[in-house]
Design a protein around this motif. Structure first.
Motif, PDB file in Angstrom:
ATOM      1  N   TYR A  77      48.045  74.700  59.875  1.00 29.12           N
ATOM      2  CA  TYR A  77      46.711  74.312  59.399  1.00 29.12           C
ATOM      3  C   TYR A  77      45.624  74.612  60.416  1.00 29.12           C
ATOM      4  CZ  TYR A  77      48.537  69.956  61.444  1.00 29.12           C
ATOM      5  OH  TYR A  77      49.147  69.031  62.241  1.00 29.12           O
ATOM      6  N   ALA A  78      45.936  74.602  61.701  1.00 24.85           N
ATOM      7  CA  ALA A  78      44.936  74.966  62.707  1.00 24.85           C
ATOM      8  C   ALA A  78      44.541  76.436  62.557  1.00 24.85           C
ATOM      9  CB  ALA A  78      45.458  74.693  64.108  1.00 24.85           C
ATOM     10  N   THR A  79      45.509  77.283  62.274  1.00 20.72           N
ATOM     11  CA  THR A  79      45.234  78.703  62.077  1.00 20.72           C
ATOM     12  C   THR A  79      44.475  78.922  60.767  1.00 20.72           C
ATOM     13  OG1 THR A  79      47.230  79.253  63.320  1.00 20.72           O
ATOM     14  CG2 THR A  79      46.268  81.001  61.988  1.00 20.72           C
ATOM     15  N   VAL A  80      44.814  78.174  59.731  1.00 18.87           N
ATOM     16  CA  VAL A  80      44.083  78.272  58.456  1.00 18.87           C
ATOM     17  C   VAL A  80      42.608  77.936  58.682  1.00 18.87           C
ATOM     18  CG1 VAL A  80      43.815  77.321  56.133  1.00 18.87           C
ATOM     19  CG2 VAL A  80      46.114  77.774  57.029  1.00 18.87           C
ATOM     20  N   VAL A  81      42.343  76.834  59.379  1.00 26.41           N
ATOM     21  CA  VAL A  81      40.956  76.427  59.645  1.00 26.41           C
ATOM     22  C   VAL A  81      40.238  77.480  60.474  1.00 26.41           C
ATOM     23  CG1 VAL A  81      39.511  74.719  60.832  1.00 26.41           C
ATOM     24  CG2 VAL A  81      41.404  73.966  59.373  1.00 26.41           C
ATOM     25  N   SER A  82      40.907  78.022  61.468  1.00 23.82           N
ATOM     26  CA  SER A  82      40.319  79.065  62.294  1.00 23.82           C
ATOM     27  C   SER A  82      39.942  80.284  61.460  1.00 23.82           C
ATOM     28  CB  SER A  82      41.305  79.456  63.398  1.00 23.82           C
ATOM     29  OG  SER A  82      40.789  80.497  64.168  1.00 23.82           O
ATOM     30  N   ARG A  83      40.811  80.678  60.541  1.00 26.73           N
ATOM     31  CA  ARG A  83      40.526  81.839  59.674  1.00 26.73           C
ATOM     32  C   ARG A  83      39.348  81.554  58.736  1.00 26.73           C
ATOM     33  NH1 ARG A  83      39.909  85.603  59.399  1.00 26.73           N
ATOM     34  NH2 ARG A  83      40.914  86.523  57.580  1.00 26.73           N
ATOM     35  N   ILE A  84      39.269  80.337  58.213  1.00 31.12           N
ATOM     36  CA  ILE A  84      38.133  79.985  57.349  1.00 31.12           C
ATOM     37  C   ILE A  84      36.840  80.068  58.153  1.00 31.12           C
ATOM     38  CG2 ILE A  84      37.035  78.121  56.051  1.00 31.12           C
ATOM     39  CD1 ILE A  84      39.900  77.280  55.185  1.00 31.12           C
ATOM     40  N   ARG A  85      36.846  79.517  59.361  1.00 32.15           N
ATOM     41  CA  ARG A  85      35.663  79.596  60.232  1.00 32.15           C
ATOM     42  C   ARG A  85      35.235  81.054  60.442  1.00 32.15           C
ATOM     43  NH1 ARG A  85      37.818  75.182  63.521  1.00 32.15           N
ATOM     44  NH2 ARG A  85      36.337  73.466  63.340  1.00 32.15           N
ATOM     45  N   GLU A  86      36.197  81.907  60.752  1.00 32.28           N
ATOM     46  CA  GLU A  86      35.901  83.329  60.974  1.00 32.28           C
ATOM     47  C   GLU A  86      35.261  83.960  59.740  1.00 32.28           C
ATOM     48  OE1 GLU A  86      39.542  85.269  62.064  1.00 32.28           O
ATOM     49  OE2 GLU A  86      39.772  84.075  63.891  1.00 32.28           O
ATOM     50  N   GLU A  87      35.819  83.683  58.585  1.00 31.63           N
ATOM     51  CA  GLU A  87      35.293  84.274  57.351  1.00 31.63           C
ATOM     52  C   GLU A  87      33.878  83.795  57.050  1.00 31.63           C
ATOM     53  OE1 GLU A  87      36.785  86.784  55.378  1.00 31.63           O
ATOM     54  OE2 GLU A  87      37.926  86.815  57.248  1.00 31.63           O
ATOM     55  N   LEU A  88      33.574  82.546  57.349  1.00 28.86           N
ATOM     56  CA  LEU A  88      32.234  82.013  57.104  1.00 28.86           C
ATOM     57  C   LEU A  88      31.194  82.651  58.027  1.00 28.86           C
ATOM     58  CD1 LEU A  88      32.954  78.214  56.522  1.00 28.86           C
ATOM     59  CD2 LEU A  88      32.515  79.987  54.811  1.00 28.86           C
ATOM     60  N   VAL A  89      31.632  83.136  59.184  1.00 28.24           N
ATOM     61  CA  VAL A  89      30.724  83.798  60.118  1.00 28.24           C
ATOM     62  C   VAL A  89      30.482  85.245  59.713  1.00 28.24           C
ATOM     63  CG1 VAL A  89      30.500  84.635  62.508  1.00 28.24           C
ATOM     64  CG2 VAL A  89      31.250  82.289  62.065  1.00 28.24           C
ATOM     65  N   ILE A  90      31.526  85.954  59.289  1.00 31.02           N
ATOM     66  CA  ILE A  90      31.373  87.398  59.044  1.00 31.02           C
ATOM     67  C   ILE A  90      30.971  87.752  57.612  1.00 31.02           C
ATOM     68  CG2 ILE A  90      32.928  88.053  60.918  1.00 31.02           C
ATOM     69  CD1 ILE A  90      35.107  88.580  58.859  1.00 31.02           C
ATOM     70  N   LYS A  91      31.113  86.819  56.677  1.00 27.38           N
ATOM     71  CA  LYS A  91      30.762  87.101  55.278  1.00 27.38           C
ATOM     72  C   LYS A  91      29.783  86.045  54.767  1.00 27.38           C
ATOM     73  CE  LYS A  91      35.126  89.294  53.877  1.00 27.38           C
ATOM     74  NZ  LYS A  91      34.928  90.424  54.683  1.00 27.38           N
ATOM     75  N   GLN A  92      28.928  86.459  53.840  1.00 34.64           N
ATOM     76  CA  GLN A  92      28.023  85.522  53.180  1.00 34.64           C
ATOM     77  C   GLN A  92      28.170  85.676  51.673  1.00 34.64           C
ATOM     78  OE1 GLN A  92      23.967  85.717  54.484  1.00 34.64           O
ATOM     79  NE2 GLN A  92      24.481  85.180  56.586  1.00 34.64           N
ATOM     80  N   PHE A  93      28.038  84.551  50.983  1.00 30.27           N
ATOM     81  CA  PHE A  93      28.186  84.527  49.530  1.00 30.27           C
ATOM     82  C   PHE A  93      27.007  83.791  48.912  1.00 30.27           C
ATOM     83  CE2 PHE A  93      32.370  84.706  51.460  1.00 30.27           C
ATOM     84  CZ  PHE A  93      32.970  85.746  50.777  1.00 30.27           C
ATOM     85  N   PHE A  94      26.743  84.095  47.662  1.00 25.42           N
ATOM     86  CA  PHE A  94      25.735  83.360  46.915  1.00 25.42           C
ATOM     87  C   PHE A  94      26.347  82.137  46.237  1.00 25.42           C
ATOM     88  CE2 PHE A  94      23.843  87.642  47.023  1.00 25.42           C
ATOM     89  CZ  PHE A  94      22.601  87.326  47.535  1.00 25.42           C
ATOM     90  N   LEU A  95      27.541  82.298  45.697  1.00 24.36           N
ATOM     91  CA  LEU A  95      28.172  81.241  44.903  1.00 24.36           C
ATOM     92  C   LEU A  95      29.383  80.636  45.593  1.00 24.36           C
ATOM     93  CD1 LEU A  95      28.176  82.970  41.390  1.00 24.36           C
ATOM     94  CD2 LEU A  95      26.549  81.271  42.257  1.00 24.36           C
ATOM     95  N   LEU A  96      29.563  79.326  45.415  1.00 24.26           N
ATOM     96  CA  LEU A  96      30.768  78.653  45.904  1.00 24.26           C
ATOM     97  C   LEU A  96      32.013  79.215  45.226  1.00 24.26           C
ATOM     98  CD1 LEU A  96      29.604  74.914  46.005  1.00 24.26           C
ATOM     99  CD2 LEU A  96      29.797  76.524  47.930  1.00 24.26           C
ATOM    100  N   GLU A  97      31.873  79.594  43.959  1.00 26.81           N
ATOM    101  CA  GLU A  97      33.005  80.160  43.221  1.00 26.81           C
ATOM    102  C   GLU A  97      33.543  81.416  43.907  1.00 26.81           C
ATOM    103  OE1 GLU A  97      30.547  77.935  40.134  1.00 26.81           O
ATOM    104  OE2 GLU A  97      30.159  79.100  41.933  1.00 26.81           O
ATOM    105  N   LEU A  99      33.040  82.335  47.093  1.00 29.53           N
ATOM    106  CA  LEU A  99      33.587  81.933  48.388  1.00 29.53           C
ATOM    107  C   LEU A  99      34.988  81.356  48.218  1.00 29.53           C
ATOM    108  CD1 LEU A  99      33.521  81.290  51.409  1.00 29.53           C
ATOM    109  CD2 LEU A  99      32.253  79.191  50.834  1.00 29.53           C
ATOM    110  N   GLY A 100      35.175  80.485  47.217  1.00 28.61           N
ATOM    111  CA  GLY A 100      36.487  79.898  46.957  1.00 28.61           C
ATOM    112  C   GLY A 100      37.521  80.946  46.597  1.00 28.61           C
ATOM    113  N   GLN A 101      37.125  81.912  45.776  1.00 28.57           N
ATOM    114  CA  GLN A 101      38.020  83.016  45.394  1.00 28.57           C
ATOM    115  C   GLN A 101      38.445  83.790  46.641  1.00 28.57           C
ATOM    116  OE1 GLN A 101      39.348  84.193  42.510  1.00 28.57           O
ATOM    117  NE2 GLN A 101      40.095  86.117  43.320  1.00 28.57           N
ATOM    118  N   HIS A 102      37.495  84.116  47.469  1.00 27.23           N
ATOM    119  CA  HIS A 102      37.773  84.879  48.681  1.00 27.23           C
ATOM    120  C   HIS A 102      38.737  84.119  49.603  1.00 27.23           C
ATOM    121  CE1 HIS A 102      37.105  87.569  52.052  1.00 27.23           C
ATOM    122  NE2 HIS A 102      36.878  86.507  52.798  1.00 27.23           N
TER     123      HIS A 102
END
Length: 140
Positions: A77-97, A99-102
């Motif tokens: 789970y620490a690695t999962v959280v780290s990967r989510i953090r990384e994705e939020l920095v390098i990608k931007q989305f308009f919709l939560l849907e 982002l959730g899919q990604h």
């Protein structure tokens, strides 16, 4: 197994249960994860990062980690959280849907999970509602 002499009773329990090959209802979960990102359809939403709240449940491939005590046999789970953090920095989305899919597909692909449930919420966006968000489920 049983005899007339109670001192000769020997229960027949295996020394260790073998790992199951499928753990349909077992999961690793991450609750109340709060991370900032720029997201939203409206310009005022994208002026500054918003804090999103994540709830994740990640299906386990099998029960091997229950027997091996090895982090490599489960989703770290620490690695999962780290990967989510990384994705939020390098990608931007308009919709939560979207982002959730990604994120759901990323978790399935990178952590070999058979399924993922993910909920993402924003606070204080809609008057009279504490949170708004999406809840999505994906299968491998």
């Amino acid at each position: 197994m049983f005899s007339d002499n109670p001192t000769k009773f020997k229960p027949e329990f295996p020394a260790a249960l073998p790992p199951q090959t499928h753990a349909a209802n077992n999961s690793v979960f991450i609750r109340d994860l709060k991370l900032p990102t720029v997201i939203g359809v409206y310009d005022y939403e994208r002026l500054a990062p918003q804090t999103l709240e994540f709830q994740l449940e990640i299906g386990m491939r099998d029960t091997a980690a229950c027997f091996s005590d090895d982090i490599n046999d489960t989703a770290d789970y620490a690695t999962v959280v780290s990967r989510i953090r990384e994705e939020l920095v390098i990608k931007q989305f308009f919709l939560l849907e979207r982002l959730g899919q990604h994120l759901g597909r990323m978790i399935i692909n990178e952590f070999h999970a058979p399924w993922v449930k993910i909920s993402i919420a924003k606070d204080g966006i809609v008057p009279d509602a504490r949170q708004v968000g999406v809840s999505l489920q994906f299968f491998a």
